[in-house]
Design a protein around this motif. Structure first.
Motif, PDB file in Angstrom:
ATOM      1  N   LEU A   1       0.845  -1.197   0.000  1.00  0.00           N
ATOM      2  CA  LEU A   1       0.000   0.000   0.000  1.00  0.00           C
ATOM      3  C   LEU A   1       0.877   1.244   0.000  1.00  0.00           C
ATOM      4  O   LEU A   1       2.049   1.186   0.382  1.00  0.00           O
ATOM      5  N   ALA A   2       0.307   2.362  -0.407  1.00  0.00           N
ATOM      6  CA  ALA A   2       1.043   3.629  -0.415  1.00  0.00           C
ATOM      7  C   ALA A   2       0.104   4.758  -0.022  1.00  0.00           C
ATOM      8  O   ALA A   2      -1.093   4.726  -0.322  1.00  0.00           O
ATOM      9  N   ASP A   3       0.673   5.738   0.670  1.00  0.00           N
ATOM     10  CA  ASP A   3      -0.093   6.922   1.075  1.00  0.00           C
ATOM     11  C   ASP A   3       0.017   7.979  -0.020  1.00  0.00           C
ATOM     12  O   ASP A   3       1.118   8.291  -0.488  1.00  0.00           O
ATOM     13  N   GLU A   4      -1.113   8.535  -0.439  1.00  0.00           N
ATOM     14  CA  GLU A   4      -1.117   9.545  -1.500  1.00  0.00           C
ATOM     15  C   GLU A   4      -0.822  10.929  -0.956  1.00  0.00           C
ATOM     16  O   GLU A   4      -1.253  11.284   0.134  1.00  0.00           O
ATOM     17  N   LEU A   5      -0.094  11.707  -1.763  1.00  0.00           N
ATOM     18  CA  LEU A   5       0.002  13.131  -1.466  1.00  0.00           C
ATOM     19  C   LEU A   5      -1.365  13.762  -1.647  1.00  0.00           C
ATOM     20  O   LEU A   5      -2.154  13.340  -2.492  1.00  0.00           O
ATOM     21  N   ARG A   6      -1.655  14.778  -0.858  1.00  0.00           N
ATOM     22  CA  ARG A   6      -2.869  15.547  -1.119  1.00  0.00           C
ATOM     23  C   ARG A   6      -2.733  16.194  -2.496  1.00  0.00           C
ATOM     24  O   ARG A   6      -1.647  16.621  -2.903  1.00  0.00           O
ATOM     25  N   LEU A   7      -3.851  16.260  -3.197  1.00  0.00           N
ATOM     26  CA  LEU A   7      -3.839  16.713  -4.590  1.00  0.00           C
ATOM     27  C   LEU A   7      -3.253  18.108  -4.758  1.00  0.00           C
ATOM     28  O   LEU A   7      -2.673  18.426  -5.797  1.00  0.00           O
ATOM     29  N   ASP A   8      -3.436  18.943  -3.728  1.00  0.00           N
ATOM     30  CA  ASP A   8      -3.017  20.340  -3.865  1.00  0.00           C
ATOM     31  C   ASP A   8      -1.818  20.690  -2.992  1.00  0.00           C
ATOM     32  O   ASP A   8      -1.565  21.857  -2.728  1.00  0.00           O
ATOM     33  N   ALA A   9      -1.060  19.680  -2.559  1.00  0.00           N
ATOM     34  CA  ALA A   9       0.075  19.946  -1.668  1.00  0.00           C
ATOM     35  C   ALA A   9       1.158  20.763  -2.365  1.00  0.00           C
ATOM     36  O   ALA A   9       1.673  21.743  -1.818  1.00  0.00           O
ATOM     37  N   MET A  10       1.517  20.369  -3.577  1.00  0.00           N
ATOM     38  CA  MET A  10       2.580  21.076  -4.295  1.00  0.00           C
ATOM     39  C   MET A  10       2.156  22.512  -4.604  1.00  0.00           C
ATOM     40  O   MET A  10       2.935  23.459  -4.453  1.00  0.00           O
ATOM     41  N   GLN A  11       0.912  22.674  -5.040  1.00  0.00           N
ATOM     42  CA  GLN A  11       0.397  24.010  -5.350  1.00  0.00           C
ATOM     43  C   GLN A  11       0.421  24.902  -4.107  1.00  0.00           C
ATOM     44  O   GLN A  11       0.740  26.094  -4.183  1.00  0.00           O
ATOM     45  N   THR A  12       0.098  24.323  -2.960  1.00  0.00           N
ATOM     46  CA  THR A  12       0.091  25.079  -1.702  1.00  0.00           C
ATOM     47  C   THR A  12       1.479  25.602  -1.373  1.00  0.00           C
ATOM     48  O   THR A  12       1.653  26.771  -0.994  1.00  0.00           O
ATOM     49  N   VAL A  13       2.483  24.745  -1.515  1.00  0.00           N
ATOM     50  CA  VAL A  13       3.865  25.160  -1.236  1.00  0.00           C
ATOM     51  C   VAL A  13       4.287  26.277  -2.187  1.00  0.00           C
ATOM     52  O   VAL A  13       4.917  27.263  -1.767  1.00  0.00           O
ATOM     53  N   GLU A  14       3.932  26.164  -3.458  1.00  0.00           N
ATOM     54  CA  GLU A  14       4.288  27.208  -4.424  1.00  0.00           C
ATOM     55  C   GLU A  14       3.633  28.542  -4.058  1.00  0.00           C
ATOM     56  O   GLU A  14       4.257  29.602  -4.145  1.00  0.00           O
TER      57      GLU A  14
END
Length: 614
Positions: free
Chosen positions: A419-432
């Motif tokens: 199994l793998a834990d997904e990144l939140r869809l908007d995590a990268m956008q939030t950091v930017e």
């Protein structure tokens, strides 16, 4: 107070019109003097507490106009002070509309379905977990629960800021406070009203509504200089003209209502704007801190990632099919409390697999589960635990971010479920977005292993990783960060101490712990981590608009003072002009309800494709 002042002002004008000028002067002067005493008493109490406010200008202006015989102007100043307070109250009601709507919508009655299928109207506070509740179309869900109908749609906009209806199917969790759609539904309560999501939000809103906006900190930066400037201009005008009336005329237009009104209206507007987006800001001072944030620390699991692992791979051995292995594992895992167990069971149901009943099930804490499934002894757990019980266990290599459970059936190694834990869809956008707003340093603080944490940090673009942290380690790291103020974003019980220790604590409260929500300054009631950047944007907009409104009032007042110093602006006209200044300051401050729209700011939509932690 406004009504009384208006009555006295109208009465004074009528007496002057009928030739009772002396009587009018005495009535107006006595009333203005009483108002000045009340204002002076409040001012004296503030000074005794060490707070040098700017009411002293209004106090001085009333007394000065009374003593020089400008009693009509004195009444207009009284009207301005009382009217300014009334306008402030109205503006705050307007600004806090979104907050108060949550409080007004709290349901008090519910329709309980008894064992015979009869509907009984009961108090919401009397509902207990296990009760079946019928919710009619358009009604608010009174408690958290599980949907019993095949499917239904709900409006969660007041809770999460999500504008579109949310569709649910049987067995899915329902959030109290959501509005039912067009069909009556039944739910099974899994919490009391007091422990439900809506009650948690209402309590946070009560704290927010009762909090005091940072008007003193913000306005007092300008109070003393503005007061000294006003006295200097008024004194110079008196000295140059030799006429004490000129002193009063300058102070009339120097009355600093914009400084008193603009800041609280703007801050309450910012809190209301945040509430509309599903972000509960607990106090006005937090908005000021958000505007100044320089560093951000993120928890990983449940914050940058969803916290709900998804099935990545099934690796059976000994001729088993993937579906057969998953079916057996899901049967055993039904009895486990481990975070991976629910994901495995959910994955089996998504494949429409029949999950057989397990017997003689037991769980060895932190290691795994043993159960009898269709006559076979099934072991599911950590590789080291399974390897200690059966021979020839083959280790499966994992990528960063992956987790695995090992399976043995009847004493033989049977395979691995990954199994793998997904990144939140908007995590990268939030950091930017945070970087675009001037955040200097961003890092991840997690109790997870370093390889996984470093992979997540690289995916979203964070600067630094502090892994394998205990709760006290997170507190130490945050307290030692150089670029301040520091904002911490987390969701779990273990994040509660560091959320309280940070300059600004933000809790992902949609599915996070109550402890995290209670210790945080901001609670995000949605699954969108983009609301973190949106919160910072709201803070910056609110402080900017508050300062703009204060400076607008100061500039206009200084211009009027300079005009009044020349003697061309009578006291009555000056007093009336200040009412216009007050209105301009309030309207300017109310812009905080909407802020400024910038690309990506507060984006409600998430990217279409998920980024997996691989």
């Amino acid at each position: 107070m406004v009504a009384a002042t208006l009555m006295v002002l109208l009465g004074t004008l009528v007496m002057m019109w009928v030739g009772l000028g002396e009587q009018a002067r005495w009535v107006a002067s006595v009333f203005a003097f009483v108002v000045a005493l009340q204002l002076g008493w409040g001012m004296a109490k503030d000074i005794a507490k060490g707070h040098w406010g700017i009411d002293i200008l209004a106090f001085t202006a009333i007394l000065a106009t009374v003593f020089v015989g400008e009693y009509v102007a004195a009444l207009i100043i009284c009207l301005m002070v009382s009217g300014g307070e009334a306008l402030e109250d109205y503006a705050q009601v307007r600004a806090t509309k979104s907050l108060s709507e949550l409080l007004e919508r709290v349901p008090t009655r519910a329709h309980l379905v008894d064992g015979a299928g009869n509907l009984i109207e009961v108090k919401v506070v009397d509902l207990v977990p296990g009760n079946v509740v019928m919710v009619r179309p358009g009604e608010i869900l009174p408690v958290d629960g599980v949907l019993l109908d095949a499917e239904a749609a709900f409006d969660e906009s007041s809770m999460t800021g999500e504008s579109l209806p949310v569709h649910k199917v049987a067995g899915e969790q329902l959030m109290s406070g959501a509005v039912n759609g067009t069909h009556a539904i039944e739910l099974r309560a899994n919490a009391t009203a007091a422990d439900s999501q809506y009650s948690r939000i209402v309590e946070l809103v009560r704290e927010a509504a009762a909090s005091r906006a940072p008007v003193v900190r913000l306005a007092d930066r300008y109070a003393v200089p503005f007061t000294l400037l006003a006295y200097a201009i008024a004194g110079a005008a008196w000295w140059a003209s030799g006429d004490p009336v000129r002193f009063a005329e300058v102070l009339v237009v120097a009355t600093p209502c914009p400084l008193l009104i603009a800041a609280p209206v703007a801050f309450m507007g910012g809190m209301s704007r945040a509430a509309k987006a599903g972000v509960i800001v607990k106090d006005g001072g937090t908005l000021e801190k958000l505007a100044a944030v320089k560093s951000v620390a993120f928890d990983k699991t449940g914050t940058l990632t969803r916290g709900t692992p998804v099935l990545r791979a099934i690796k059976p051995v000994d001729g088993l099919s993937e579906d057969d292995l998953l079916r057996m594992v899901a049967s055993a895992e039904q009895y486990s409390s481990h975070v991976l167990a629910a994901s495995i069971v959910a994955a089996a149901r998504e494949r429409s697999l029949r999950i057989p009943q397990a017997h003689d099930a037991s769980e060895e804490a932190t290691n795994g589960v043993s159960a009898l499934v269709e006559g076979h002894r099934v072991l599911v757990g950590k590789p080291s635990w399974v390897a200690s019980l059966v021979p020839k266990v083959v280790r499966y290599p994992l990528a960063p971010g992956e987790s695995s459970v090992y399976v043995a059936i009847d004493g033989r190694f049977a395979g691995v479920v990954v199994l793998a834990d997904e990144l939140r869809l908007d995590a990268m956008q939030t950091v930017e977005e945070l970087r675009s707003m001037g955040i200097v340093e961003m890092l991840v603080l997690t109790g997870d292993q370093r390889a996984t944490a470093e992979h997540v940090a690289a995916e979203v673009g964070l600067d630094r990783v502090e892994a394998e942290c205990l709760p006290q380690d997170k507190v130490t790291f945050v307290q030692g960060m150089a670029h301040r103020p520091v904002m911490m974003v987390g969701d779990g019980v273990n994040d509660a101490p560091v959320l309280a220790a940070a300059d600004v604590g933000i809790a992902m409260g949609a599915r996070g712990s109550t402890a995290a929500s209670q210790s945080a300054d901001v609670v995000i009631m949605t699954e969108h981590i983009s609301r973190v950047a949106h919160s910072v944007r709201i803070g910056k907009d609110t402080v900017r608009i508050a300062l703009q409104s204060i400076w607008l009032g100061i500039i206009i007042s200084v211009m009027l003072m300079l005009v009044a110093a020349t003697g061309v602006l009578p006291a009555i006209a000056g007093a009336l002009s200040q009412e216009v200044v007050d209105l301009v300051a309030i309207l300017s401050a109310l812009r905080a309800l909407k802020g400024t729209r910038q690309r990506g700011a507060g984006n409600e939509a998430a990217p279409l494709e998920a980024s997996l932690v691989t």
